[in-house]
Motif scaffolding. Structure first.
Motif, PDB file in Angstrom:
ATOM      1  N   LEU A  93       0.806  -1.212   0.000  1.00 35.88           N
ATOM      2  CA  LEU A  93       0.000   0.000   0.000  1.00 35.88           C
ATOM      3  C   LEU A  93       0.843   1.266   0.000  1.00 35.88           C
ATOM      4  N   VAL A  94       2.122   1.151   0.385  1.00 37.99           N
ATOM      5  CA  VAL A  94       2.958   2.341   0.531  1.00 37.99           C
ATOM      6  C   VAL A  94       3.058   3.146  -0.766  1.00 37.99           C
ATOM      7  N   PRO A  95       3.323   2.523  -1.945  1.00 35.08           N
ATOM      8  CA  PRO A  95       3.379   3.319  -3.185  1.00 35.08           C
ATOM      9  C   PRO A  95       2.070   4.049  -3.478  1.00 35.08           C
ATOM     10  N   TRP A  96       0.943   3.390  -3.183  1.00 40.13           N
ATOM     11  CA  TRP A  96      -0.343   4.044  -3.399  1.00 40.13           C
ATOM     12  C   TRP A  96      -0.517   5.232  -2.449  1.00 40.13           C
ATOM     13  N   LEU A  97      -0.048   5.053  -1.237  1.00 37.09           N
ATOM     14  CA  LEU A  97      -0.145   6.136  -0.264  1.00 37.09           C
ATOM     15  C   LEU A  97       0.753   7.307  -0.655  1.00 37.09           C
ATOM     16  N   PHE A  98       1.931   6.987  -1.198  1.00 36.20           N
ATOM     17  CA  PHE A  98       2.803   8.048  -1.692  1.00 36.20           C
ATOM     18  C   PHE A  98       2.087   8.845  -2.779  1.00 36.20           C
ATOM     19  N   GLU A  99       1.392   8.143  -3.672  1.00 35.05           N
ATOM     20  CA  GLU A  99       0.689   8.816  -4.761  1.00 35.05           C
ATOM     21  C   GLU A  99      -0.463   9.663  -4.232  1.00 35.05           C
ATOM     22  N   ALA A 100      -1.215   9.101  -3.254  1.00 37.04           N
ATOM     23  CA  ALA A 100      -2.314   9.866  -2.660  1.00 37.04           C
ATOM     24  C   ALA A 100      -1.795  11.116  -1.961  1.00 37.04           C
ATOM     25  N   ALA A 101      -0.666  10.970  -1.258  1.00 36.71           N
ATOM     26  CA  ALA A 101      -0.075  12.123  -0.573  1.00 36.71           C
ATOM     27  C   ALA A 101       0.376  13.179  -1.583  1.00 36.71           C
ATOM     28  N   LYS A 102       0.953  12.732  -2.698  1.00 35.51           N
ATOM     29  CA  LYS A 102       1.414  13.678  -3.711  1.00 35.51           C
ATOM     30  C   LYS A 102       0.235  14.420  -4.342  1.00 35.51           C
ATOM     31  N   LEU A 103      -0.863  13.715  -4.605  1.00 29.36           N
ATOM     32  CA  LEU A 103      -2.050  14.364  -5.167  1.00 29.36           C
ATOM     33  C   LEU A 103      -2.635  15.375  -4.188  1.00 29.36           C
ATOM     34  N   TRP A 104      -2.629  15.042  -2.903  1.00 28.60           N
ATOM     35  CA  TRP A 104      -3.126  15.964  -1.889  1.00 28.60           C
ATOM     36  C   TRP A 104      -2.242  17.216  -1.835  1.00 28.60           C
ATOM     37  N   GLY A 105      -0.934  17.014  -1.972  1.00 24.09           N
ATOM     38  CA  GLY A 105      -0.029  18.157  -2.003  1.00 24.09           C
ATOM     39  C   GLY A 105      -0.305  19.063  -3.193  1.00 24.09           C
ATOM     40  N   LYS A 106      -0.580  18.468  -4.352  1.00 27.66           N
ATOM     41  CA  LYS A 106      -0.907  19.277  -5.533  1.00 27.66           C
ATOM     42  C   LYS A 106      -2.219  20.026  -5.329  1.00 27.66           C
ATOM     43  N   ALA A 107      -3.190  19.360  -4.681  1.00 31.38           N
ATOM     44  CA  ALA A 107      -4.470  20.027  -4.424  1.00 31.38           C
ATOM     45  C   ALA A 107      -4.279  21.226  -3.502  1.00 31.38           C
ATOM     46  N   LEU A 108      -3.443  21.079  -2.486  1.00 33.86           N
ATOM     47  CA  LEU A 108      -3.182  22.197  -1.576  1.00 33.86           C
ATOM     48  C   LEU A 108      -2.533  23.366  -2.317  1.00 33.86           C
ATOM     49  N   ARG A 109      -1.613  23.035  -3.234  1.00 37.08           N
ATOM     50  CA  ARG A 109      -0.973  24.099  -4.013  1.00 37.08           C
ATOM     51  C   ARG A 109      -1.981  24.814  -4.904  1.00 37.08           C
ATOM     52  N   LEU A 110      -2.918  24.060  -5.485  1.00 35.11           N
ATOM     53  CA  LEU A 110      -3.916  24.672  -6.355  1.00 35.11           C
ATOM     54  C   LEU A 110      -4.872  25.574  -5.577  1.00 35.11           C
ATOM     55  N   TRP A 111      -5.034  25.306  -4.289  1.00 31.98           N
ATOM     56  CA  TRP A 111      -5.930  26.112  -3.467  1.00 31.98           C
ATOM     57  C   TRP A 111      -5.266  27.362  -2.913  1.00 31.98           C
ATOM     58  N   THR A 112      -4.028  27.615  -3.320  1.00 28.39           N
ATOM     59  CA  THR A 112      -3.311  28.779  -2.809  1.00 28.39           C
ATOM     60  C   THR A 112      -4.101  30.077  -2.975  1.00 28.39           C
ATOM     61  N   PRO A 113      -4.701  30.354  -4.157  1.00 28.68           N
ATOM     62  CA  PRO A 113      -5.477  31.603  -4.284  1.00 28.68           C
ATOM     63  C   PRO A 113      -6.609  31.710  -3.269  1.00 28.68           C
ATOM     64  N   VAL A 114      -7.254  30.591  -2.961  1.00 27.71           N
ATOM     65  CA  VAL A 114      -8.356  30.615  -1.994  1.00 27.71           C
ATOM     66  C   VAL A 114      -7.845  30.995  -0.609  1.00 27.71           C
ATOM     67  N   PHE A 115      -6.730  30.396  -0.195  1.00 27.22           N
ATOM     68  CA  PHE A 115      -6.186  30.695   1.124  1.00 27.22           C
ATOM     69  C   PHE A 115      -5.694  32.142   1.199  1.00 27.22           C
ATOM     70  N   VAL A 116      -5.106  32.642   0.110  1.00 27.38           N
ATOM     71  CA  VAL A 116      -4.653  34.032   0.072  1.00 27.38           C
ATOM     72  C   VAL A 116      -5.851  34.975   0.197  1.00 27.38           C
ATOM     73  N   TRP A 117      -6.904  34.682  -0.534  1.00 25.47           N
ATOM     74  CA  TRP A 117      -8.115  35.507  -0.466  1.00 25.47           C
ATOM     75  C   TRP A 117      -8.722  35.467   0.934  1.00 25.47           C
ATOM     76  N   MET A 118      -8.739  34.298   1.558  1.00 25.79           N
ATOM     77  CA  MET A 118      -9.287  34.177   2.908  1.00 25.79           C
ATOM     78  C   MET A 118      -8.508  35.028   3.900  1.00 25.79           C
ATOM     79  N   GLU A 119      -7.178  35.006   3.790  1.00 26.69           N
ATOM     80  CA  GLU A 119      -6.377  35.811   4.715  1.00 26.69           C
ATOM     81  C   GLU A 119      -6.647  37.300   4.524  1.00 26.69           C
ATOM     82  N   GLY A 120      -6.706  37.756   3.264  1.00 28.90           N
ATOM     83  CA  GLY A 120      -6.969  39.164   3.003  1.00 28.90           C
ATOM     84  C   GLY A 120      -8.336  39.599   3.503  1.00 28.90           C
ATOM     85  N   MET A 121      -9.362  38.793   3.228  1.00 31.14           N
ATOM     86  CA  MET A 121     -10.709  39.126   3.682  1.00 31.14           C
ATOM     87  C   MET A 121     -10.788  39.136   5.203  1.00 31.14           C
TER      88      MET A 121
END
Length: 397
Positions: A93-121
Protein backbone atom coordinates in the motif's frame (compact mmCIF):
# COMPACT_ATOMS: atom_id res chain seq x y z
CA UNK A 1 -26.78 31.66 36.32
CA UNK A 2 -24.79 28.56 35.38
CA UNK A 3 -24.82 25.64 37.76
CA UNK A 4 -21.59 23.93 38.94
CA UNK A 5 -22.27 20.95 36.68
CA UNK A 6 -22.68 23.22 33.65
CA UNK A 7 -19.43 25.00 34.48
CA UNK A 8 -17.59 21.70 34.81
CA UNK A 9 -19.02 20.45 31.51
CA UNK A 10 -18.04 23.69 29.79
CA UNK A 11 -14.50 23.46 31.19
CA UNK A 12 -14.16 19.84 30.04
CA UNK A 13 -15.45 20.73 26.56
CA UNK A 14 -12.98 23.58 26.28
CA UNK A 15 -10.17 21.30 27.41
CA UNK A 16 -11.16 18.72 24.77
CA UNK A 17 -11.17 21.36 22.01
CA UNK A 18 -7.81 22.69 23.17
CA UNK A 19 -6.40 19.16 23.13
CA UNK A 20 -7.58 18.66 19.55
CA UNK A 21 -6.11 21.96 18.35
CA UNK A 22 -2.83 21.24 20.14
CA UNK A 23 -2.67 17.79 18.55
CA UNK A 24 -3.09 19.24 15.06
CA UNK A 25 -0.49 21.94 15.71
CA UNK A 26 2.04 19.42 17.04
CA UNK A 27 1.48 16.24 15.03
CA UNK A 28 1.69 17.66 11.50
CA UNK A 29 5.18 19.22 11.86
CA UNK A 30 6.26 16.24 13.98
CA UNK A 31 5.46 13.88 11.12
CA UNK A 32 7.16 16.21 8.65
CA UNK A 33 10.36 16.37 10.72
CA UNK A 34 10.53 12.76 11.95
CA UNK A 35 9.37 10.96 8.79
CA UNK A 36 9.00 12.71 5.43
CA UNK A 37 6.84 15.14 3.43
CA UNK A 38 4.72 12.27 2.01
CA UNK A 39 3.96 11.04 5.54
CA UNK A 40 3.10 14.58 6.57
CA UNK A 41 0.75 14.97 3.60
CA UNK A 42 -0.89 11.63 4.33
CA UNK A 43 -1.53 12.68 7.94
CA UNK A 44 -2.85 16.01 6.66
CA UNK A 45 -5.20 14.23 4.25
CA UNK A 46 -6.48 11.89 6.96
CA UNK A 47 -6.94 14.78 9.39
CA UNK A 48 -8.85 16.73 6.75
CA UNK A 49 -11.17 13.79 6.06
CA UNK A 50 -11.76 13.37 9.77
CA UNK A 51 -12.50 17.08 10.23
CA UNK A 52 -14.95 16.98 7.31
CA UNK A 53 -16.83 14.12 8.94
CA UNK A 54 -16.72 15.84 12.33
CA UNK A 55 -17.94 19.16 10.94
CA UNK A 56 -20.71 17.57 8.88
CA UNK A 57 -22.02 15.72 11.94
CA UNK A 58 -21.91 18.98 13.89
CA UNK A 59 -23.88 20.73 11.14
CA UNK A 60 -26.56 18.12 10.36
CA UNK A 61 -26.86 16.58 13.84
CA UNK A 62 -26.63 19.48 16.31
CA UNK A 63 -27.81 17.18 19.11
CA UNK A 64 -24.37 15.48 18.97
CA UNK A 65 -22.47 18.77 19.23
CA UNK A 66 -21.89 18.56 23.02
CA UNK A 67 -20.16 15.15 22.83
CA UNK A 68 -18.27 15.53 19.54
CA UNK A 69 -15.30 17.39 21.11
CA UNK A 70 -14.69 14.40 23.39
CA UNK A 71 -15.12 11.80 20.64
CA UNK A 72 -12.42 13.34 18.44
CA UNK A 73 -9.74 13.62 21.16
CA UNK A 74 -8.27 10.11 20.53
CA UNK A 75 -8.57 10.35 16.74
CA UNK A 76 -5.51 12.49 16.05
CA UNK A 77 -3.09 10.37 18.16
CA UNK A 78 -4.44 7.30 16.35
CA UNK A 79 -3.85 8.91 12.94
CA UNK A 80 -0.31 9.87 13.99
CA UNK A 81 0.54 6.31 15.06
CA UNK A 82 -1.09 4.97 11.90
CA UNK A 83 1.09 7.21 9.71
CA UNK A 84 4.26 6.29 11.59
CA UNK A 85 3.62 2.57 11.42
CA UNK A 86 2.42 2.56 7.83
CA UNK A 87 5.34 4.50 6.40
CA UNK A 88 7.86 2.31 8.20
CA UNK A 89 6.48 -0.88 6.65
CA UNK A 90 7.11 -2.53 3.29
CA UNK A 91 3.45 -2.99 2.55
CA UNK A 92 2.24 -2.88 -1.04
CA UNK A 93 0.00 0.00 0.00
CA UNK A 94 2.96 2.34 0.53
CA UNK A 95 3.38 3.32 -3.18
CA UNK A 96 -0.34 4.04 -3.40
CA UNK A 97 -0.15 6.14 -0.26
CA UNK A 98 2.80 8.05 -1.69
CA UNK A 99 0.69 8.82 -4.76
CA UNK A 100 -2.31 9.87 -2.66
CA UNK A 101 -0.08 12.12 -0.57
CA UNK A 102 1.41 13.68 -3.71
CA UNK A 103 -2.05 14.36 -5.17
CA UNK A 104 -3.13 15.96 -1.89
CA UNK A 105 -0.03 18.16 -2.00
CA UNK A 106 -0.91 19.28 -5.53
CA UNK A 107 -4.47 20.03 -4.42
CA UNK A 108 -3.18 22.20 -1.58
CA UNK A 109 -0.97 24.10 -4.01
CA UNK A 110 -3.92 24.67 -6.35
CA UNK A 111 -5.93 26.11 -3.47
CA UNK A 112 -3.31 28.78 -2.81
CA UNK A 113 -5.48 31.60 -4.28
CA UNK A 114 -8.36 30.62 -1.99
CA UNK A 115 -6.19 30.69 1.12
CA UNK A 116 -4.65 34.03 0.07
CA UNK A 117 -8.11 35.51 -0.47
CA UNK A 118 -9.29 34.18 2.91
CA UNK A 119 -6.38 35.81 4.71
CA UNK A 120 -6.97 39.16 3.00
CA UNK A 121 -10.71 39.13 3.68
CA UNK A 122 -10.21 38.05 7.31
CA UNK A 123 -7.66 40.83 7.81
CA UNK A 124 -10.03 43.49 6.48
CA UNK A 125 -12.88 42.14 8.64
CA UNK A 126 -10.77 42.21 11.81
CA UNK A 127 -9.33 45.66 11.02
CA UNK A 128 -12.80 47.12 10.44
CA UNK A 129 -14.18 45.53 13.60
CA UNK A 130 -11.25 46.93 15.58
CA UNK A 131 -11.85 50.38 14.09
CA UNK A 132 -15.51 50.31 15.10
CA UNK A 133 -14.61 49.09 18.57
CA UNK A 134 -12.17 52.01 18.84
CA UNK A 135 -14.96 54.43 17.99
CA UNK A 136 -17.04 53.00 20.82
CA UNK A 137 -14.15 53.19 23.27
CA UNK A 138 -13.42 56.77 22.22
CA UNK A 139 -16.90 57.72 23.37
CA UNK A 140 -16.05 56.78 26.94
CA UNK A 141 -13.59 59.55 27.71
CA UNK A 142 -10.92 61.83 26.33
CA UNK A 143 -8.30 59.57 27.88
CA UNK A 144 -9.43 56.76 25.59
CA UNK A 145 -9.27 59.09 22.60
CA UNK A 146 -5.72 60.18 23.41
CA UNK A 147 -4.63 56.60 24.01
CA UNK A 148 -6.12 55.38 20.75
CA UNK A 149 -4.57 58.25 18.80
CA UNK A 150 -1.16 57.49 20.31
CA UNK A 151 -1.58 53.82 19.42
CA UNK A 152 -2.60 54.67 15.86
CA UNK A 153 0.36 57.05 15.48
CA UNK A 154 2.69 54.31 16.75
CA UNK A 155 1.25 51.90 14.18
CA UNK A 156 1.83 54.43 11.38
CA UNK A 157 5.44 54.97 12.46
CA UNK A 158 6.06 51.24 12.85
CA UNK A 159 4.63 50.56 9.39
CA UNK A 160 6.79 53.20 7.72
CA UNK A 161 9.91 52.04 9.58
CA UNK A 162 9.22 48.42 8.65
CA UNK A 163 8.86 49.26 4.94
CA UNK A 164 12.02 51.39 4.89
CA UNK A 165 13.97 48.71 6.78
CA UNK A 166 13.12 45.91 4.33
CA UNK A 167 12.96 48.05 1.15
CA UNK A 168 16.38 46.95 -0.16
CA UNK A 169 15.42 43.27 0.03
CA UNK A 170 11.99 43.81 -1.53
CA UNK A 171 12.79 46.09 -4.49
CA UNK A 172 15.38 43.74 -6.02
CA UNK A 173 13.88 43.78 -9.52
CA UNK A 174 12.08 46.44 -11.59
CA UNK A 175 8.83 44.48 -11.27
CA UNK A 176 8.95 44.19 -7.48
CA UNK A 177 9.90 47.88 -7.21
CA UNK A 178 6.91 48.79 -9.36
CA UNK A 179 4.55 46.61 -7.35
CA UNK A 180 5.73 48.14 -4.10
CA UNK A 181 5.36 51.67 -5.45
CA UNK A 182 1.86 51.05 -6.84
CA UNK A 183 0.67 49.33 -3.67
CA UNK A 184 2.08 52.04 -1.38
CA UNK A 185 0.56 54.82 -3.50
CA UNK A 186 -2.81 53.03 -3.50
CA UNK A 187 -2.69 52.66 0.30
CA UNK A 188 -1.93 56.37 0.81
CA UNK A 189 -4.62 57.53 -1.64
CA UNK A 190 -7.25 55.20 -0.16
CA UNK A 191 -6.43 56.46 3.32
CA UNK A 192 -6.75 60.10 2.26
CA UNK A 193 -9.97 59.42 0.36
CA UNK A 194 -11.38 57.58 3.37
CA UNK A 195 -10.57 60.50 5.65
CA UNK A 196 -11.97 63.06 3.19
CA UNK A 197 -15.22 61.09 2.79
CA UNK A 198 -15.36 60.30 6.53
CA UNK A 199 -15.52 56.59 5.77
CA UNK A 200 -12.54 55.39 7.76
CA UNK A 201 -10.68 56.31 10.93
CA UNK A 202 -7.11 56.40 12.14
CA UNK A 203 -7.42 53.07 13.96
CA UNK A 204 -8.63 51.21 10.90
CA UNK A 205 -6.18 52.86 8.50
CA UNK A 206 -3.17 52.45 10.83
CA UNK A 207 -3.87 48.75 11.32
CA UNK A 208 -4.25 48.29 7.59
CA UNK A 209 -0.92 50.10 7.08
CA UNK A 210 0.67 47.72 9.59
CA UNK A 211 -0.77 44.71 7.74
CA UNK A 212 0.49 46.21 4.47
CA UNK A 213 4.03 46.47 5.90
CA UNK A 214 3.82 42.89 7.17
CA UNK A 215 2.65 41.62 3.77
CA UNK A 216 5.39 43.32 1.77
CA UNK A 217 7.98 42.14 4.30
CA UNK A 218 6.94 38.57 3.49
CA UNK A 219 7.79 39.32 -0.15
CA UNK A 220 11.42 40.01 0.75
CA UNK A 221 14.10 37.96 -1.03
CA UNK A 222 16.14 37.68 2.16
CA UNK A 223 13.83 34.89 3.34
CA UNK A 224 14.85 32.47 0.56
CA UNK A 225 16.96 29.67 2.04
CA UNK A 226 18.75 27.05 -0.04
CA UNK A 227 19.01 23.75 1.81
CA UNK A 228 20.69 21.82 -1.01
CA UNK A 229 17.39 20.67 -2.48
CA UNK A 230 16.27 23.98 -3.95
CA UNK A 231 14.73 25.33 -0.75
CA UNK A 232 12.29 24.03 1.82
CA UNK A 233 9.06 22.84 0.21
CA UNK A 234 10.28 23.07 -3.38
CA UNK A 235 9.64 20.41 -6.02
CA UNK A 236 13.27 19.27 -5.73
CA UNK A 237 12.81 18.96 -1.97
CA UNK A 238 9.75 16.78 -2.58
CA UNK A 239 11.54 14.69 -5.23
CA UNK A 240 14.33 13.92 -2.77
CA UNK A 241 11.80 11.98 -0.68
CA UNK A 242 9.62 10.33 -3.31
CA UNK A 243 10.58 6.79 -4.14
CA UNK A 244 12.54 6.32 -0.95
CA UNK A 245 10.30 3.44 0.03
CA UNK A 246 10.07 2.50 3.70
CA UNK A 247 11.45 5.11 6.04
CA UNK A 248 13.79 4.02 8.81
CA UNK A 249 12.72 5.67 12.01
CA UNK A 250 12.80 5.16 15.74
CA UNK A 251 9.43 3.96 17.15
CA UNK A 252 7.32 6.89 18.25
CA UNK A 253 6.36 6.16 21.84
CA UNK A 254 9.64 4.71 23.08
CA UNK A 255 11.65 7.53 21.46
CA UNK A 256 9.29 10.42 22.02
CA UNK A 257 11.96 12.76 23.37
CA UNK A 258 14.16 12.08 20.35
CA UNK A 259 11.35 12.92 17.95
CA UNK A 260 10.44 16.06 19.91
CA UNK A 261 14.09 17.11 19.73
CA UNK A 262 13.99 16.64 15.94
CA UNK A 263 10.79 18.68 15.84
CA UNK A 264 12.41 21.52 17.78
CA UNK A 265 15.42 21.48 15.45
CA UNK A 266 13.09 21.42 12.44
CA UNK A 267 11.17 24.44 13.69
CA UNK A 268 14.23 26.47 14.66
CA UNK A 269 16.55 25.59 11.77
CA UNK A 270 14.61 24.21 8.79
CA UNK A 271 11.37 26.18 8.68
CA UNK A 272 11.98 29.75 7.45
CA UNK A 273 11.18 32.29 10.16
CA UNK A 274 8.69 34.20 7.96
CA UNK A 275 6.79 30.94 7.52
CA UNK A 276 6.43 30.61 11.29
CA UNK A 277 5.21 34.21 11.53
CA UNK A 278 2.81 33.62 8.64
CA UNK A 279 1.51 30.45 10.30
CA UNK A 280 0.77 32.26 13.55
CA UNK A 281 -0.78 35.26 11.82
CA UNK A 282 -3.01 33.37 9.41
CA UNK A 283 -4.36 31.00 12.05
CA UNK A 284 -4.95 33.87 14.48
CA UNK A 285 -6.63 36.18 11.97
CA UNK A 286 -8.95 33.41 10.73
CA UNK A 287 -9.91 32.59 14.32
CA UNK A 288 -10.66 36.26 15.09
CA UNK A 289 -12.66 36.62 11.87
CA UNK A 290 -14.73 33.55 12.79
CA UNK A 291 -15.75 35.34 15.99
CA UNK A 292 -16.74 38.51 14.12
CA UNK A 293 -18.58 36.96 11.16
CA UNK A 294 -21.77 36.07 13.09
CA UNK A 295 -22.28 39.78 13.88
CA UNK A 296 -22.03 41.02 10.29
CA UNK A 297 -25.43 42.24 9.14
CA UNK A 298 -27.09 41.35 12.42
CA UNK A 299 -28.11 44.92 13.25
CA UNK A 300 -29.92 45.59 9.97
CA UNK A 301 -31.61 42.21 10.15
CA UNK A 302 -32.70 42.90 13.72
CA UNK A 303 -34.26 46.17 12.55
CA UNK A 304 -36.23 44.32 9.86
CA UNK A 305 -37.29 41.72 12.39
CA UNK A 306 -38.60 44.45 14.71
CA UNK A 307 -40.38 46.15 11.81
CA UNK A 308 -42.30 43.03 10.79
CA UNK A 309 -42.68 41.69 14.28
CA UNK A 310 -42.13 38.21 15.64
CA UNK A 311 -44.29 35.57 17.19
CA UNK A 312 -43.31 33.36 20.04
CA UNK A 313 -40.98 30.55 19.04
CA UNK A 314 -39.88 32.13 15.75
CA UNK A 315 -36.83 34.03 17.06
CA UNK A 316 -34.43 31.29 16.02
CA UNK A 317 -36.02 31.04 12.59
CA UNK A 318 -35.34 34.71 11.91
CA UNK A 319 -31.68 34.27 12.89
CA UNK A 320 -31.38 31.24 10.64
CA UNK A 321 -32.97 33.12 7.73
CA UNK A 322 -30.58 36.06 8.04
CA UNK A 323 -28.49 35.84 4.81
CA UNK A 324 -25.11 36.30 6.47
CA UNK A 325 -26.20 33.91 9.22
CA UNK A 326 -26.62 31.03 6.77
CA UNK A 327 -23.16 31.46 5.28
CA UNK A 328 -21.59 32.06 8.67
CA UNK A 329 -23.16 28.92 10.11
CA UNK A 330 -21.62 26.77 7.37
CA UNK A 331 -18.23 28.46 7.61
CA UNK A 332 -18.09 28.10 11.37
CA UNK A 333 -19.20 24.48 11.17
CA UNK A 334 -16.25 23.66 8.89
CA UNK A 335 -13.67 25.90 10.56
CA UNK A 336 -11.67 22.90 11.77
CA UNK A 337 -11.35 21.70 8.18
CA UNK A 338 -10.24 25.18 7.15
CA UNK A 339 -7.76 25.21 10.03
CA UNK A 340 -6.17 21.88 9.01
CA UNK A 341 -5.92 22.73 5.31
CA UNK A 342 -4.54 26.25 5.89
CA UNK A 343 -1.96 24.90 8.35
CA UNK A 344 -0.93 22.09 5.99
CA UNK A 345 -0.73 24.50 3.05
CA UNK A 346 1.68 26.84 4.85
CA UNK A 347 3.87 23.97 6.06
CA UNK A 348 4.00 22.55 2.54
CA UNK A 349 5.08 25.51 0.42
CA UNK A 350 8.44 27.21 0.16
CA UNK A 351 8.99 30.96 0.21
CA UNK A 352 9.66 31.45 -3.51
CA UNK A 353 6.37 29.84 -4.52
CA UNK A 354 4.45 32.15 -2.20
CA UNK A 355 6.03 35.49 -3.09
CA UNK A 356 3.78 36.33 -6.04
CA UNK A 357 0.69 35.15 -4.22
CA UNK A 358 1.65 37.42 -1.33
CA UNK A 359 1.86 40.32 -3.76
CA UNK A 360 -1.57 39.30 -5.03
CA UNK A 361 -2.78 39.28 -1.42
CA UNK A 362 -1.61 42.89 -0.99
CA UNK A 363 -3.68 44.08 -3.95
CA UNK A 364 -6.66 41.88 -3.04
CA UNK A 365 -6.70 43.42 0.43
CA UNK A 366 -6.43 46.98 -0.93
CA UNK A 367 -9.19 46.30 -3.47
CA UNK A 368 -11.45 44.87 -0.77
CA UNK A 369 -10.85 47.91 1.43
CA UNK A 370 -11.54 50.23 -1.53
CA UNK A 371 -14.87 48.51 -2.18
CA UNK A 372 -15.75 48.79 1.50
CA UNK A 373 -14.93 52.50 1.52
CA UNK A 374 -17.13 52.93 -1.57
CA UNK A 375 -20.10 51.09 -0.07
CA UNK A 376 -19.87 52.30 3.54
CA UNK A 377 -22.12 55.12 4.70
CA UNK A 378 -19.44 57.13 6.48
CA UNK A 379 -18.72 58.17 10.02
CA UNK A 380 -21.43 60.82 10.06
CA UNK A 381 -23.93 58.10 10.85
CA UNK A 382 -24.52 57.58 14.52
CA UNK A 383 -23.08 54.58 16.30
CA UNK A 384 -24.32 53.51 19.70
CA UNK A 385 -21.42 53.16 22.12
CA UNK A 386 -20.96 50.73 24.95
CA UNK A 387 -22.32 53.24 27.45
CA UNK A 388 -25.40 53.98 25.39
CA UNK A 389 -24.13 57.30 24.01
CA UNK A 390 -23.67 58.29 20.41
CA UNK A 391 -20.25 58.19 18.77
CA UNK A 392 -19.49 60.36 15.78
CA UNK A 393 -16.42 60.71 13.61
CA UNK A 394 -14.29 61.98 16.51
CA UNK A 395 -10.89 61.59 14.84
CA UNK A 396 -11.75 63.17 11.49
CA UNK A 397 -13.28 66.35 12.92
Amino acid sequence: MSTPSQLIWSALSSAARLTTVSSILLFLPLTLSALSPPAFLLLSLLSTIHSLIHSTLRLVLPALAPVLPFLQVPVHPFLLLFSFNLFSSTSALVPWLFEAAKLWGKALRLWTPVFVWMEGMASVIVVQATGRTGRVLAERSEEWQVGLLVGAASAYVASATWIVWCYSSIATTPLSSTLLGVALTALIFLTLIGFAQRRTNVIESSLLALYFAYSVWLCSDEHIIDDGHGGYGSEAYWASWVGAGAVAYAPLLSNLLTHLSKLLSFITHTLPKPLLVSLLYRLLILQLASKILPQIGSNSWSDEKEQHGTVEGEEADWDELRPSGKVTRVLLAYRQTIFVTVYSHLLLLDHSSLVWWRWANVFITLTTWAVELLLSQGDDDELVGVSGGVVKGWKVD
